[in-house]
Design a protein around this motif. Structure first.
Motif, PDB file in Angstrom:
ATOM      1  N   ALA A 177      -2.763  10.344   1.881  1.00  0.00           N
ATOM      2  CA  ALA A 177      -2.637  10.122   3.318  1.00  0.00           C
ATOM      3  C   ALA A 177      -2.303   8.663   3.581  1.00  0.00           C
ATOM      4  O   ALA A 177      -3.060   7.775   3.210  1.00  0.00           O
ATOM      5  N   ASP A 178      -1.153   8.432   4.207  1.00  0.00           N
ATOM      6  CA  ASP A 178      -0.726   7.068   4.519  1.00  0.00           C
ATOM      7  C   ASP A 178      -1.050   6.767   5.978  1.00  0.00           C
ATOM      8  O   ASP A 178      -0.349   7.211   6.879  1.00  0.00           O
ATOM      9  N   GLU A 179      -2.120   6.002   6.186  1.00  0.00           N
ATOM     10  CA  GLU A 179      -2.598   5.670   7.529  1.00  0.00           C
ATOM     11  C   GLU A 179      -2.623   6.898   8.436  1.00  0.00           C
ATOM     12  O   GLU A 179      -1.976   6.905   9.488  1.00  0.00           O
ATOM     13  N   PRO A 180      -3.362   7.903   8.056  1.00  0.00           N
ATOM     14  CA  PRO A 180      -3.361   9.148   8.830  1.00  0.00           C
ATOM     15  C   PRO A 180      -3.920   8.955  10.237  1.00  0.00           C
ATOM     16  O   PRO A 180      -3.621   9.761  11.125  1.00  0.00           O
ATOM     17  N   LYS A 185       0.829  -1.213   0.000  1.00  0.00           N
ATOM     18  CA  LYS A 185       0.000   0.000   0.000  1.00  0.00           C
ATOM     19  C   LYS A 185       0.866   1.267   0.000  1.00  0.00           C
ATOM     20  O   LYS A 185       0.679   2.164  -0.834  1.00  0.00           O
ATOM     21  N   SER A 186       1.778   1.312   0.960  1.00  0.00           N
ATOM     22  CA  SER A 186       2.629   2.513   1.061  1.00  0.00           C
ATOM     23  C   SER A 186       3.472   2.684  -0.192  1.00  0.00           C
ATOM     24  O   SER A 186       3.661   3.807  -0.685  1.00  0.00           O
ATOM     25  N   THR A 187       3.975   1.569  -0.689  1.00  0.00           N
ATOM     26  CA  THR A 187       4.781   1.630  -1.908  1.00  0.00           C
ATOM     27  C   THR A 187       3.997   2.307  -3.026  1.00  0.00           C
ATOM     28  O   THR A 187       4.502   3.204  -3.712  1.00  0.00           O
TER      29      THR A 187
HETATM   30 MG   LIG Z   1       2.499   1.141   5.008  1.00  0.00          MG
END
Ligand SMILES: [Mg+2]
Ligand SMILES: Nc1ncnc2c1ncn2[C@@H]1O[C@H](COP(=O)(O)OP(=O)(O)O)[C@@H](O)[C@H]1O
Lengths: 410, 232
Positions: free
Chosen positions: B165-168, B44-46
């Motif tokens: 937004a990455d896991e805000p 996901k983050s990638t």
């Molecule tokens: Mg991640």
């Protein structure tokens, strides 16, 4: 080019990270302090060496005669050599282009008397040029001139300490003193950097002395100032040639040092020059070593600082900072810190040097240690450049890290 | 707004490489509110980092606002990020020695805006996330929820087209999570594209479209109840 916002960013970063800034500043300040002290002390040593020969003119030469030590052309050893006016004229004529100042000297020891005060002093009969050769500083009145010589006037220029001995605090200029039984008019009072002995001397015209005492054309010594346009080596060659010529003329064995010799300041100058050169190399070596150590110090700290700030750079880049803006910020900060710190080091250094002053002259041969403004400017320039390099290289690397990697850093 | 075709990404690990994204196709239109779900390590983050130009992909095509992203240097990437993108991270990523206001104003500095103006706008955005009175506080004087709201204000201050937004809400409790999600919803209502990573179903439900990742591939892509309601 002046970007107020950029400066604001930098001041904030310096201010909010004071320990870091002080640390990197300290390294530079310390290196520059050492550098300044070193240069100053070396300069002081140089000053001492130069000063040791400062009594006489830098370009002075003295022709001295004594007894022969070698038989020559049937003449015996132990013959006394006598210089005469014609020898002086010969030199003046033969080497006209190579000579700036010239004077004969006759040494006498006379009692000088004023009212009830009297004492024995060394009195030198000389030509007017002698003032420059001996670096005589006239405090009051004037030195001997050509008219005095032509008229064989009975005038005298006395040292500051003779005046003190005979007149105390009272004025002496224009007064008459008794010199070895004759009345002389005081036309000048002088001082000399060569020490007390030099200031207990008096000068009278050469012609006066020759007429009054013996009525001959004898002289004790010839003092010359070689043409300052001559290189040191040329001046030494000139001295040697004159020595050979005079020995030939006066029937002296070509190697008879005792009978006639030329003392040449050019040789002393050459020696001082060599010492100064050696000193210069030592300073350059150690000085640049200190500076390099400082530069390495600041570079290391900058590398550390930039590593510590990698994440911040990542954030800034995520928000739209271009690599150039990050490099610029770091470099500017680094240059600012090195310049200020360097300046502090320099100021402390020069202050310490000024405190030292001449207090170390007696024991350590350090006289008036100081750094010249060229050195100061040069060192400052080196500092700015080193701050630039110390900041640029690691910042460039940091600014080109992918933001995602920078953000992961901690 | 965002178009991704057959996107691949591997990370080198020693001599080997770890194939994380194995051909992603995704199209997000302007104004969408999309969440990405998937277990930890699913990529996901990638994906989000590539979309955010914080990282580069290996294969496939990526178009941002119609522009093909290829061989971008850091300078061009920085300009695009500043112009089109706003970031909200799980760990806030505020600059610790700057006040809330200065943090929010920073993207405007990189836009070249004058100080007075950018501080004024930053203050407006802080008011918007209800942190007006906290403008002159440093991040370590703020709670997690407050920090994230500062980060959101910072992401919005340049009026980006897309907020990433990455896991805000990953580091927040449930009440602050709700307030952060409400903010994101407001932003989306104003027309901004919002792209959020989460592993919480409750968070995903509040978006309009959920994309599920597994082992580097999209396994499902559907509208949520809210999404259906809005489109109908
Ligand atoms: Mg991640
Ligand atoms: N810079 C990296 N170098 C090597 N492996 C990485 C790197 N970043 C992520 N990974 C690996 O890639 C996979 C996907 O990571 P990520 O995209 O962060 O997953 P998620 O956000 O879905 O948890 C994980 O196995 C992770 O360990």
């Amino acid at each position: 080019m002046f970007d107020l916002d950029r400066w604001r960013e930098i001041f904030q970063s310096i201010n909010k990270n004071r320990l870091r800034s002080v640390m990197s500043g300290f390294t530079v300040a310390f290196a520059i302090l050492l550098f300044t002290l070193l240069f100053g002390v070396a300069n002081g040593l140089g000053n001492f060496f130069k000063g040791a020969f400062a009594d006489d003119a830098q370009n002075a030469m003295f022709v001295r005669v004594w007894k022969t030590s070698k038989p020559y052309k049937g003449l015996q050893t132990g013959r006394r050599v006598q210089l005469k006016n014609k020898d002086y004229d010969y030199i003046a004529d033969e080497y006209e282009n190579k000579i700036q100042y010239k004077s004969s000297r006759i040494y006498k020891n006379f009692t000088i008397k004023y009212k009830n005060e009297a004492s024995s002093y060394s009195v030198m009969a000389v030509n007017p040029d002698h003032q420059y050769l001996e670096k005589t500083i006239i405090n009051e009145g004037r030195y001997l001139n050509e008219r005095d010589l032509k008229a064989k006037s009975k005038v005298i220029v006395i040292g500051r300490l003779i005046k003190k001995d005979l007149f105390g605090e009272k004025p002496a200029l224009g007064k008459r003193v008794n010199v070895n039984g004759s009345s002389f008019l005081i036309i000048g009072i002088f001082s000399d950097d060569g020490g007390d002995n030099e200031e207990r001397k008096a000068f009278i015209p050469l012609s006066t002395s020759q007429a009054m005492y013996g009525n001959n054309d004898y002289i004790s010594q010839i003092a010359l100032g070689y043409n300052p346009n001559l290189s040191t080596d040329a001046a030494i060659a000139f001295g040697n040639q004159m020595e050979r010529d005079l020995r030939k003329k006066l029937n002296i064995h070509p190697d008879d040092q005792s009978a006639l010799s030329v003392r040449n300041m050019a040789e002393a100058n050459k020696f001082v020059g060599t010492v100064m050169l050696a000193l210069f190399f030592i300073i350059t070596f150690i000085g640049s070593g200190t500076l390099i150590a400082g530069i390495i110090g600041i570079s290391n700290i900058m590398i550390f600082v930039i590593k510590e700030r990698t994440k911040e750079f990542g954030i800034r880049k995520a928000l739209g900072a271009k690599p150039s803006s990050i490099v610029g910020m770091v470099v500017q900060e680094s240059v600012l810190i090195t310049t200020i710190a360097g300046y502090v080091g320099l100021t402390i250094g020069t202050y310490i040097l000024s405190l030292i002053g001449n207090s170390l002259e007696e024991k350590y041969f350090i006289k008036d240690p100081s750094v010249s403004s060229e050195i100061v400017i040069g060192a400052t320039f080196v500092l700015i450049v080193s701050g630039l390099i110390a900041g640029y290289l690691p910042a460039k690397r940091a600014a080109n890290i992918k933001p995602i990697e920078a953000l992961r850093a901690d | 707004m965002i178009r991704i075709e057959k996107l691949h990404k591997s990370y080198p690990i020693g001599k080997d490489s770890l194939h994380v994204l194995k051909g992603i196709d995704l199209h997000i239109k302007e104004g969408e509110f999309v969440s990405i779900m998937g277990s930890s390590g699913s990529g996901k983050s990638t994906l989000l980092n590539i979309v955010g130009l914080l990282d580069v992909h290996d294969e496939g095509n990526y178009y941002l606002n119609g522009q093909l992203i290829k061989d971008l240097n850091e300078k061009k990437a920085a300009i695009l990020r500043n112009k089109f993108l706003g970031f909200v991270f799980q760990s806030f990523n505020l600059i610790s020695y700057k006040t809330a206001l200065e943090n929010v104003a920073l993207p405007l500095y990189y836009k070249g805006m004058a100080r007075k103006e950018r501080l004024k706008i930053a203050q407006e955005y802080l008011e918007k996330v209800e942190l007006g009175p906290w403008a002159n506080h440093l991040p370590n004087e703020l709670s997690g929820g407050q920090k994230q709201r500062v980060a959101i204000a910072r992401a919005l201050v340049t009026k980006p087209k897309v907020v990433l937004a990455d896991e805000p809400t990953g580091a927040l409790d449930s009440t602050t999570t709700d307030s952060v999600m409400d903010l994101l919803k407001d932003i989306n209502d104003e027309g901004m594209t919002v792209f959020v990573i989460t592993h919480e179903e409750e968070v995903a439900e509040q978006t309009k479209r959920v994309v599920r990742l597994k082992d580097g591939l999209i396994i499902s892509d559907e509208l949520t109840a809210t999404g259906k309601a809005k489109t109908v």
